[in-house]
Write an enzyme that holds these catalytic residues in place. Structure first.
Site, mmCIF file in Angstrom:
data_model
loop_
_atom_site.group_PDB
_atom_site.id
_atom_site.type_symbol
_atom_site.label_atom_id
_atom_site.label_comp_id
_atom_site.label_asym_id
_atom_site.label_seq_id
_atom_site.Cartn_x
_atom_site.Cartn_y
_atom_site.Cartn_z
ATOM 1 N N GLY A 189 0.708 -1.138 0.207
ATOM 2 C CA GLY A 189 -0.065 0.005 -0.015
ATOM 3 C C GLY A 189 0.747 1.436 0.171
ATOM 4 O O GLY A 189 1.708 1.338 0.782
ATOM 5 N N SER A 190 0.533 2.270 -1.051
ATOM 6 C CA SER A 190 1.505 3.040 -1.153
ATOM 7 C C SER A 190 1.108 3.951 -2.330
ATOM 8 O O SER A 190 -0.178 3.954 -2.847
ATOM 9 C CB SER A 190 3.010 2.872 -1.240
ATOM 10 O OG SER A 190 2.804 1.726 -2.178
#
Length: 221
Positions: A189-190
């Site tokens: 997640g990013s």
């Protein structure tokens, strides 16, 4: 489109599989009623498949016209599109185009333009939610600048998120940047920010979905 497991995920998947076996084999041996270990096994299987899905590494090839093309560096959703002052390297006003990756997206990152890598640097930082605007300046991040054959400089910033704790950047100063090649990988997640010269023709809008190395997001003038 061929899909394989990214090298960044092989060790994680092996360790996770070992943990699942260590938990589930004794559970089936000693725990009764039987529905309890079966429930453990189902939950473990779903978890493992989610992690496998996260570490997908599809082989992609851009089939469009590469001249002046800017491609999405990641799978995800366009969450920012605005004129900003880039103060780390470019020191000028630019167009910031940000793509947020959820845990369900492929997390490999591709080069958005072709040319030569002229700057690559990692920065330690915080782990705020990656969709927040200030995450670009405050979170753990890695900055890469690519100079195109025409002399345009495009900055790409990999930004860690609240869950992401590891940014991997393959780009090094002096290396060639090519479409279809991985620039790096971000775990769990990013987001990826692309800073483009003013006057660049933008081909997407906020909320649009992108496919890394496939979706053309802009065209350099």
């Amino acid at each position: 489109m061929k899909v394989k497991i990214h090298r960044e995920g092989l060790n994680i998947l092996l360790v996770l599989l070992a943990i699942i076996l260590v938990i589930n084999i004794p559970a089936f041996t000693f725990i009764r009623p039987l529905w309890i270990p079966i429930s453990f096994a189902v939950i473990s299987g779903i978890l493992y498949l989610l992690v496998v899905n996260f570490f997908r590494s599809p082989h992609r090839h851009f089939k469009g016209d590469p001249k002046n093309a800017v491609l999405a560096s990641a799978d995800g959703t366009v969450v920012a599109l605005e004129e900003v002052y880039e103060d780390e390297v470019l020191k000028c006003n630019t167009i910031q185009l940000s793509i947020f990756m959820s845990v369900f997206n492929v997390h490999a990152n591709w080069y958005p333009v072709e040319g030569k890598v002229v700057y690559a640097k990692h920065h330690n930082g915080r782990f705020q939610a990656a969709y927040l605007p200030k995450s670009s300046a405050e979170n753990e991040r890695s900055t890469v600048v690519i100079e195109t054959p025409k002399g345009d400089k495009v900055l790409v910033r990999q930004v860690a998120g609240a869950v992401a704790r590891r940014i991997v950047t393959y780009a090094e100063e002096g290396c060639d940047a090519r479409f279809d090649e991985h620039m790096g990988f971000i775990k769990f997640g990013s987001r990826v920010d692309i800073y483009l010269p003013l006057g660049t023709e933008i081909l997407v809008k906020i909320g649009d979905k992108t496919i890394g190395d496939i979706t053309q997001v802009a065209r350099l003038k």
